[in-house]
Motif scaffolding. Sequence first.
Motif, PDB file in Angstrom:
ATOM      1  N   SER A 181      86.753 102.109  -1.833  1.00  0.00           N
ATOM      2  CA  SER A 181      85.190 102.571  -2.164  1.00  0.00           C
ATOM      3  C   SER A 181      84.373 101.883  -2.986  1.00  0.00           C
ATOM      4  CB  SER A 181      85.562 103.991  -2.902  1.00  0.00           C
ATOM      5  OG  SER A 181      84.734 105.002  -3.494  1.00  0.00           O
ATOM      6  N   LEU A 182      84.997 101.606  -3.896  1.00  0.00           N
ATOM      7  CA  LEU A 182      84.289 100.321  -4.728  1.00  0.00           C
ATOM      8  C   LEU A 182      83.478  99.243  -3.869  1.00  0.00           C
ATOM      9  CD1 LEU A 182      86.230  99.696  -7.901  1.00  0.00           C
ATOM     10  CD2 LEU A 182      84.400 100.990  -7.351  1.00  0.00           C
ATOM     11  N   GLN A 183      84.384  98.762  -2.773  1.00  0.00           N
ATOM     12  CA  GLN A 183      83.499  97.684  -1.960  1.00  0.00           C
ATOM     13  C   GLN A 183      82.340  98.729  -1.380  1.00  0.00           C
ATOM     14  OE1 GLN A 183      87.273  96.278   0.541  1.00  0.00           O
ATOM     15  NE2 GLN A 183      88.233  96.311  -1.466  1.00  0.00           N
ATOM     16  N   ASP A 184      82.794  99.729  -0.814  1.00  0.00           N
ATOM     17  CA  ASP A 184      81.989 100.218  -0.560  1.00  0.00           C
ATOM     18  C   ASP A 184      79.975 100.667  -1.011  1.00  0.00           C
ATOM     19  OD1 ASP A 184      83.072 100.728   2.037  1.00  0.00           O
ATOM     20  OD2 ASP A 184      83.848 102.488   1.419  1.00  0.00           O
ATOM     21  N   GLN A 185      80.644 100.610  -2.241  1.00  0.00           N
ATOM     22  CA  GLN A 185      79.597 100.290  -3.277  1.00  0.00           C
ATOM     23  C   GLN A 185      78.655  98.800  -3.326  1.00  0.00           C
ATOM     24  OE1 GLN A 185      80.598 102.479  -6.341  1.00  0.00           O
ATOM     25  NE2 GLN A 185      81.731 103.518  -5.797  1.00  0.00           N
ATOM     26  N   GLY A 186      79.522  98.089  -2.825  1.00  0.00           N
ATOM     27  CA  GLY A 186      79.269  96.814  -3.540  1.00  0.00           C
ATOM     28  C   GLY A 186      79.812  95.603  -3.587  1.00  0.00           C
ATOM     29  N   PHE A 187      80.824  96.008  -4.081  1.00  0.00           N
ATOM     30  CA  PHE A 187      81.380  95.108  -4.602  1.00  0.00           C
ATOM     31  C   PHE A 187      82.351  94.078  -4.235  1.00  0.00           C
ATOM     32  CE2 PHE A 187      80.513  98.361  -8.220  1.00  0.00           C
ATOM     33  CZ  PHE A 187      80.704  97.724  -9.307  1.00  0.00           C
ATOM     34  N   ASP A 188      82.873  93.016  -4.284  1.00  0.00           N
ATOM     35  CA  ASP A 188      84.107  92.008  -3.437  1.00  0.00           C
ATOM     36  C   ASP A 188      85.562  92.747  -3.759  1.00  0.00           C
ATOM     37  OD1 ASP A 188      84.875  90.711  -5.316  1.00  0.00           O
ATOM     38  OD2 ASP A 188      83.388  89.310  -5.027  1.00  0.00           O
ATOM     39  N   THR A 189      86.509  92.265  -2.714  1.00  0.00           N
ATOM     40  CA  THR A 189      87.679  92.842  -3.424  1.00  0.00           C
ATOM     41  C   THR A 189      88.516  92.227  -4.620  1.00  0.00           C
ATOM     42  OG1 THR A 189      89.567  92.949  -1.847  1.00  0.00           O
ATOM     43  CG2 THR A 189      88.668  90.559  -2.101  1.00  0.00           C
ATOM     44  N   ALA A 230      97.055 103.923  -3.105  1.00  0.00           N
ATOM     45  CA  ALA A 230      96.050 104.391  -3.297  1.00  0.00           C
ATOM     46  C   ALA A 230      95.209 103.543  -4.108  1.00  0.00           C
ATOM     47  CB  ALA A 230      96.711 105.935  -4.567  1.00  0.00           C
ATOM     48  N   ASN A 231      95.571 103.077  -5.223  1.00  0.00           N
ATOM     49  CA  ASN A 231      94.506 102.299  -5.879  1.00  0.00           C
ATOM     50  C   ASN A 231      93.757 101.298  -4.650  1.00  0.00           C
ATOM     51  OD1 ASN A 231      94.761 102.368  -8.394  1.00  0.00           O
ATOM     52  ND2 ASN A 231      97.040 102.168  -8.623  1.00  0.00           N
ATOM     53  N   HIS A 271      89.597  94.192 -10.093  1.00  0.00           N
ATOM     54  CA  HIS A 271      88.654  94.060 -11.803  1.00  0.00           C
ATOM     55  C   HIS A 271      88.952  95.315 -12.689  1.00  0.00           C
ATOM     56  CE1 HIS A 271      89.129  89.523 -11.388  1.00  0.00           C
ATOM     57  NE2 HIS A 271      90.138  89.673 -10.995  1.00  0.00           N
ATOM     58  N   ARG A 272      88.259  95.426 -11.427  1.00  0.00           N
ATOM     59  CA  ARG A 272      87.336  96.823 -11.757  1.00  0.00           C
ATOM     60  C   ARG A 272      87.995  98.564 -12.390  1.00  0.00           C
ATOM     61  NH1 ARG A 272      81.901  98.093 -12.761  1.00  0.00           N
ATOM     62  NH2 ARG A 272      81.806 100.286 -12.541  1.00  0.00           N
ATOM     63  N   LEU A 273      89.224  97.852 -11.515  1.00  0.00           N
ATOM     64  CA  LEU A 273      90.434  99.523 -10.717  1.00  0.00           C
ATOM     65  C   LEU A 273      91.556  98.523 -12.328  1.00  0.00           C
ATOM     66  CD1 LEU A 273      90.772  99.875  -7.872  1.00  0.00           C
ATOM     67  CD2 LEU A 273      90.370 101.337  -9.640  1.00  0.00           C
ATOM     68  N   GLY A 274      91.445  97.500 -13.465  1.00  0.00           N
ATOM     69  CA  GLY A 274      92.518  96.663 -14.476  1.00  0.00           C
ATOM     70  C   GLY A 274      93.608  96.053 -13.744  1.00  0.00           C
ATOM     71  N   GLU A 291      98.048  90.858  -7.342  1.00  0.00           N
ATOM     72  CA  GLU A 291      99.592  91.661  -8.207  1.00  0.00           C
ATOM     73  C   GLU A 291     100.555  91.377  -7.588  1.00  0.00           C
ATOM     74  OE1 GLU A 291      99.344  93.098 -11.944  1.00  0.00           O
ATOM     75  OE2 GLU A 291      97.423  93.121 -11.847  1.00  0.00           O
ATOM     76  N   ARG A 292     100.692  90.478  -6.430  1.00  0.00           N
ATOM     77  CA  ARG A 292     102.441  90.052  -5.715  1.00  0.00           C
ATOM     78  C   ARG A 292     103.170  89.532  -6.303  1.00  0.00           C
ATOM     79  NH1 ARG A 292      99.892  88.749   0.246  1.00  0.00           N
ATOM     80  NH2 ARG A 292      97.768  87.705  -1.070  1.00  0.00           N
ATOM     81  N   ASP A 293     104.195  89.496  -6.143  1.00  0.00           N
ATOM     82  CA  ASP A 293     105.330  88.906  -6.632  1.00  0.00           C
ATOM     83  C   ASP A 293     106.304  88.127  -5.539  1.00  0.00           C
ATOM     84  OD1 ASP A 293     107.200  87.275  -7.672  1.00  0.00           O
ATOM     85  OD2 ASP A 293     107.815  89.056  -8.982  1.00  0.00           O
ATOM     86  N   PHE A 294     105.674  87.106  -4.981  1.00  0.00           N
ATOM     87  CA  PHE A 294     106.241  86.541  -4.216  1.00  0.00           C
ATOM     88  C   PHE A 294     107.574  85.393  -4.276  1.00  0.00           C
ATOM     89  CE2 PHE A 294     101.530  85.544  -3.348  1.00  0.00           C
ATOM     90  CZ  PHE A 294     101.985  86.594  -2.142  1.00  0.00           C
ATOM     91  N   ARG A 295     108.027  86.100  -5.702  1.00  0.00           N
ATOM     92  CA  ARG A 295     109.436  85.335  -5.265  1.00  0.00           C
ATOM     93  C   ARG A 295     110.302  86.072  -5.026  1.00  0.00           C
ATOM     94  NH1 ARG A 295     109.263  85.673 -12.575  1.00  0.00           N
ATOM     95  NH2 ARG A 295     108.435  87.737 -11.493  1.00  0.00           N
ATOM     96  N   VAL A 296     110.300  87.744  -5.139  1.00  0.00           N
ATOM     97  CA  VAL A 296     111.077  88.452  -3.793  1.00  0.00           C
ATOM     98  C   VAL A 296     111.576  87.891  -1.909  1.00  0.00           C
ATOM     99  CG1 VAL A 296     109.493  89.938  -3.228  1.00  0.00           C
ATOM    100  CG2 VAL A 296     112.129  90.752  -3.542  1.00  0.00           C
ATOM    101  N   GLY A 297     110.502  87.075  -2.308  1.00  0.00           N
ATOM    102  CA  GLY A 297     110.816  86.337  -0.693  1.00  0.00           C
ATOM    103  C   GLY A 297     111.511  85.154  -0.474  1.00  0.00           C
ATOM    104  N   SER A 298     111.006  84.453  -1.871  1.00  0.00           N
ATOM    105  CA  SER A 298     112.110  83.676  -2.015  1.00  0.00           C
ATOM    106  C   SER A 298     113.524  83.712  -2.008  1.00  0.00           C
ATOM    107  CB  SER A 298     111.894  82.764  -3.315  1.00  0.00           C
ATOM    108  OG  SER A 298     112.527  81.704  -3.508  1.00  0.00           O
ATOM    109  N   ALA A 299     113.787  85.075  -2.656  1.00  0.00           N
ATOM    110  CA  ALA A 299     115.577  84.908  -3.323  1.00  0.00           C
ATOM    111  C   ALA A 299     115.784  85.955  -1.563  1.00  0.00           C
ATOM    112  CB  ALA A 299     115.141  86.495  -4.423  1.00  0.00           C
TER     113      ALA A 299
END
Length: 185
Positions: free
Chosen positions: A97-105, A90-91, A110-113, A118-126
Amino acid sequence: VPIGVAENTRLHVFRPEDGSEEHYAIEIGRPDRALPVLTRLHSACFTGDLMGSLKCDCGPQLRGALAQMGAEGAGILLYLNQEGRGIGLANKMRAYSLQDQGFDTVEANHRLGFEDDERDFRVGSAILKELGFGAIRLMTNNPAKISMMEKTGVKVVERVPLVVGGNAHNHGYLKVKAAKSGHLL
């Protein structure tokens, strides 16, 4: 589970004790646990992996990694349920939608907070350790994945580039990945 790139394939499902999202390991062939295994940490991408979205390079990376593992006869693809760089579908759609308005990824996140990623690759290591692997040949363009594997005790003996899926719709996205996230493209 036989798949198109390799009939000798097993699917391992990992559910964290806290009941959060399941993650999957697709084991191609029967890799020797004593040798560095060709590995891909792939974050779920509904739009790219399933819908074939041209806004990202995720679907081609997934298929390319599996094809290379099939060609080599062995590999581990970790399919991590961390959609939209960890912000959820959803986010991610809000970010689109923000990218369609001209913001990069990155700006959209950042605009969404959210942080850039936000990924955590420690799970891959485990998961790799649970499967008995201590050394890997990591298919990635993302230095953060290499760093996290090394920090958590999984030795990366080789970075295997995976540069696929560029097109007119994601040219800017890929430039931002390289410039702002340090991806090696």
